[in-house]
Scaffold this motif. Structure first.
Motif, mmCIF file in Angstrom:
data_model
loop_
_atom_site.group_PDB
_atom_site.id
_atom_site.type_symbol
_atom_site.label_atom_id
_atom_site.label_comp_id
_atom_site.label_asym_id
_atom_site.label_seq_id
_atom_site.Cartn_x
_atom_site.Cartn_y
_atom_site.Cartn_z
ATOM 1 N N ILE A 1 46.996 49.260 -5.537
ATOM 2 C CA ILE A 1 48.258 49.812 -5.030
ATOM 3 C C ILE A 1 48.090 50.431 -3.655
ATOM 4 N N HIS A 2 47.064 51.233 -3.482
ATOM 5 C CA HIS A 2 46.909 52.002 -2.243
ATOM 6 C C HIS A 2 45.901 51.409 -1.273
ATOM 7 N N GLY A 3 45.175 50.454 -1.695
ATOM 8 C CA GLY A 3 44.128 49.891 -0.842
ATOM 9 C C GLY A 3 44.666 49.039 0.284
ATOM 10 N N ARG A 4 45.854 48.533 0.093
ATOM 11 C CA ARG A 4 46.452 47.676 1.130
ATOM 12 C C ARG A 4 47.759 48.321 1.581
ATOM 13 N N SER A 5 47.811 48.745 2.801
ATOM 14 C CA SER A 5 49.078 49.273 3.317
ATOM 15 C C SER A 5 49.827 48.134 3.991
ATOM 16 N N ALA A 6 51.074 48.358 4.260
ATOM 17 C CA ALA A 6 51.901 47.310 4.885
ATOM 18 C C ALA A 6 51.369 46.949 6.262
ATOM 19 N N THR A 7 50.847 47.917 6.975
ATOM 20 C CA THR A 7 50.350 47.641 8.324
ATOM 21 C C THR A 7 48.870 47.294 8.326
ATOM 22 N N GLY A 8 48.202 47.612 7.223
ATOM 23 C CA GLY A 8 46.763 47.340 7.162
ATOM 24 C C GLY A 8 45.947 48.466 7.762
ATOM 25 N N ALA A 9 46.613 49.487 8.284
ATOM 26 C CA ALA A 9 45.905 50.609 8.892
ATOM 27 C C ALA A 9 45.891 51.777 7.911
ATOM 28 N N HIS A 10 44.783 52.475 7.884
ATOM 29 C CA HIS A 10 44.629 53.638 7.014
ATOM 30 C C HIS A 10 44.161 54.809 7.861
ATOM 31 N N SER A 11 44.530 55.998 7.411
ATOM 32 C CA SER A 11 43.964 57.177 8.060
ATOM 33 C C SER A 11 42.495 57.261 7.655
ATOM 34 N N ASP A 12 41.754 58.103 8.382
ATOM 35 C CA ASP A 12 40.327 58.254 8.063
ATOM 36 C C ASP A 12 40.132 58.782 6.652
ATOM 37 N N SER A 13 40.986 59.725 6.221
ATOM 38 C CA SER A 13 40.835 60.276 4.876
ATOM 39 C C SER A 13 41.179 59.219 3.830
ATOM 40 N N ASP A 14 42.198 58.387 4.103
ATOM 41 C CA ASP A 14 42.536 57.309 3.172
ATOM 42 C C ASP A 14 41.399 56.296 3.091
ATOM 43 N N SER A 15 40.826 55.966 4.237
ATOM 44 C CA SER A 15 39.716 55.003 4.258
ATOM 45 C C SER A 15 38.513 55.543 3.491
ATOM 46 N N ALA A 16 38.231 56.837 3.650
ATOM 47 C CA ALA A 16 37.114 57.448 2.930
ATOM 48 C C ALA A 16 37.388 57.451 1.428
ATOM 49 N N LEU A 17 38.629 57.749 1.059
ATOM 50 C CA LEU A 17 38.996 57.769 -0.361
ATOM 51 C C LEU A 17 38.900 56.369 -0.961
ATOM 52 N N ILE A 18 39.381 55.375 -0.235
ATOM 53 C CA ILE A 18 39.308 53.985 -0.722
ATOM 54 C C ILE A 18 37.845 53.548 -0.831
ATOM 55 N N ALA A 19 37.004 53.953 0.096
ATOM 56 C CA ALA A 19 35.571 53.629 0.022
ATOM 57 C C ALA A 19 34.945 54.295 -1.212
ATOM 58 N N ALA A 20 35.347 55.525 -1.496
ATOM 59 C CA ALA A 20 34.830 56.220 -2.679
ATOM 60 C C ALA A 20 35.299 55.518 -3.952
ATOM 61 N N VAL A 21 36.561 55.077 -3.957
ATOM 62 C CA VAL A 21 37.090 54.337 -5.115
ATOM 63 C C VAL A 21 36.309 53.031 -5.295
ATOM 64 N N ASP A 22 36.091 52.312 -4.208
ATOM 65 C CA ASP A 22 35.327 51.057 -4.276
ATOM 66 C C ASP A 22 33.917 51.294 -4.821
ATOM 67 N N SER A 23 33.279 52.362 -4.361
ATOM 68 C CA SER A 23 31.929 52.690 -4.832
ATOM 69 C C SER A 23 31.937 53.002 -6.330
ATOM 70 N N ALA A 24 32.918 53.790 -6.777
ATOM 71 C CA ALA A 24 33.004 54.144 -8.195
ATOM 72 C C ALA A 24 33.278 52.909 -9.044
ATOM 73 N N ILE A 25 34.135 52.024 -8.558
ATOM 74 C CA ILE A 25 34.432 50.776 -9.285
ATOM 75 C C ILE A 25 33.152 49.955 -9.435
ATOM 76 N N THR A 26 32.412 49.819 -8.351
ATOM 77 C CA THR A 26 31.172 49.037 -8.379
ATOM 78 C C THR A 26 30.167 49.641 -9.359
ATOM 79 N N ARG A 27 30.022 50.962 -9.337
ATOM 80 C CA ARG A 27 29.061 51.626 -10.226
ATOM 81 C C ARG A 27 29.485 51.521 -11.686
ATOM 82 N N LEU A 28 30.791 51.659 -11.968
ATOM 83 C CA LEU A 28 31.257 51.520 -13.349
ATOM 84 C C LEU A 28 31.036 50.097 -13.859
ATOM 85 N N ARG A 29 31.312 49.122 -13.013
ATOM 86 C CA ARG A 29 31.111 47.734 -13.432
ATOM 87 C C ARG A 29 29.644 47.401 -13.636
ATOM 88 N N ALA A 30 28.763 48.110 -12.933
ATOM 89 C CA ALA A 30 27.327 47.827 -13.034
ATOM 90 C C ALA A 30 26.700 48.423 -14.288
#
Length: 170
Positions: free
Chosen positions: A86-115
């Motif tokens: 839902i939040h990983g893709r914005s309409a413009t494709g641009a994210h604030s730095d805090s959003d990008s950091a949060l999405i990176a943290a979400v991606d990391s957690a997803i990868t670790r849970l799947r592993a």
């Protein structure tokens, strides 16, 4: 020949000859070996039967304990993946730095849970006493406790989901 040897040779009740004594000793040794073989086989059969019985009991206990924790990790994974979609893709494709950091943290957690693998969830086996399976406590420690890897990954995911529920870094 002496009288004593002649007396034993003539004794009708003395049926033990040297050959018979030797044969009896060989037979007794063979019987002891055979008994030993059966004792060993019986012991091995008992150990094998006990192993299968106890393995099933251990499996049942570990399943009862691990299943709720696996569901909990699956729910966390589902929430994180949904957030990412839902939040990983914005309409413009641009994210604030805090959003990008949060999405990176979400991606990391997803990868670790799947592993996580099923064998990395438990250190041993014991019954799960609670219906809510927050893994923050670490399962009480000791045999049957959740593995440190599992606890760390789930705690990270729980913290991230809590952070997302209150609006992220904003």
């Amino acid at each position: 020949m002496s009288n004593s040897s002649r007396d034993t040779e003539d004794d009708v009740w003395d049926t033990d000859t040297e050959k018979e004594v030797a044969e009896r000793r060989i037979g007794e040794r063979s019987l002891r070996r055979l008994e030993g073989t059966f004792v060993t086989a019986g012991y091995s059969d008992g150990v094998e039967a006990s192993k299968y019985e106890n393995m099933q009991t251990g499996f049942d206990q570990a399943l009862d304990y691990a299943l709720p924790h696996g569901r909990h990790a699956g729910r966390l994974l589902g929430r994180l993946v949904a957030y990412r979609e839902i939040h990983g893709r914005s309409a413009t494709g641009a994210h604030s730095d805090s959003d990008s950091a949060l999405i990176a943290a979400v991606d990391s957690a997803i990868t670790r849970l799947r592993a996580l693998e099923s064998r990395s969830v438990l250190v041993g086996s014991k019954s799960c006493a609670s219906d809510s399976c927050s893994c923050s406590s670490g399962g009480g420690g000791g045999a049957g406790a959740l593995s440190q890897t599992y606890v760390a990954v789930v705690q990270e995911a729980e913290a991230l989901v809590s952070r997302l529920a209150v609006g992220g870094d904003k």
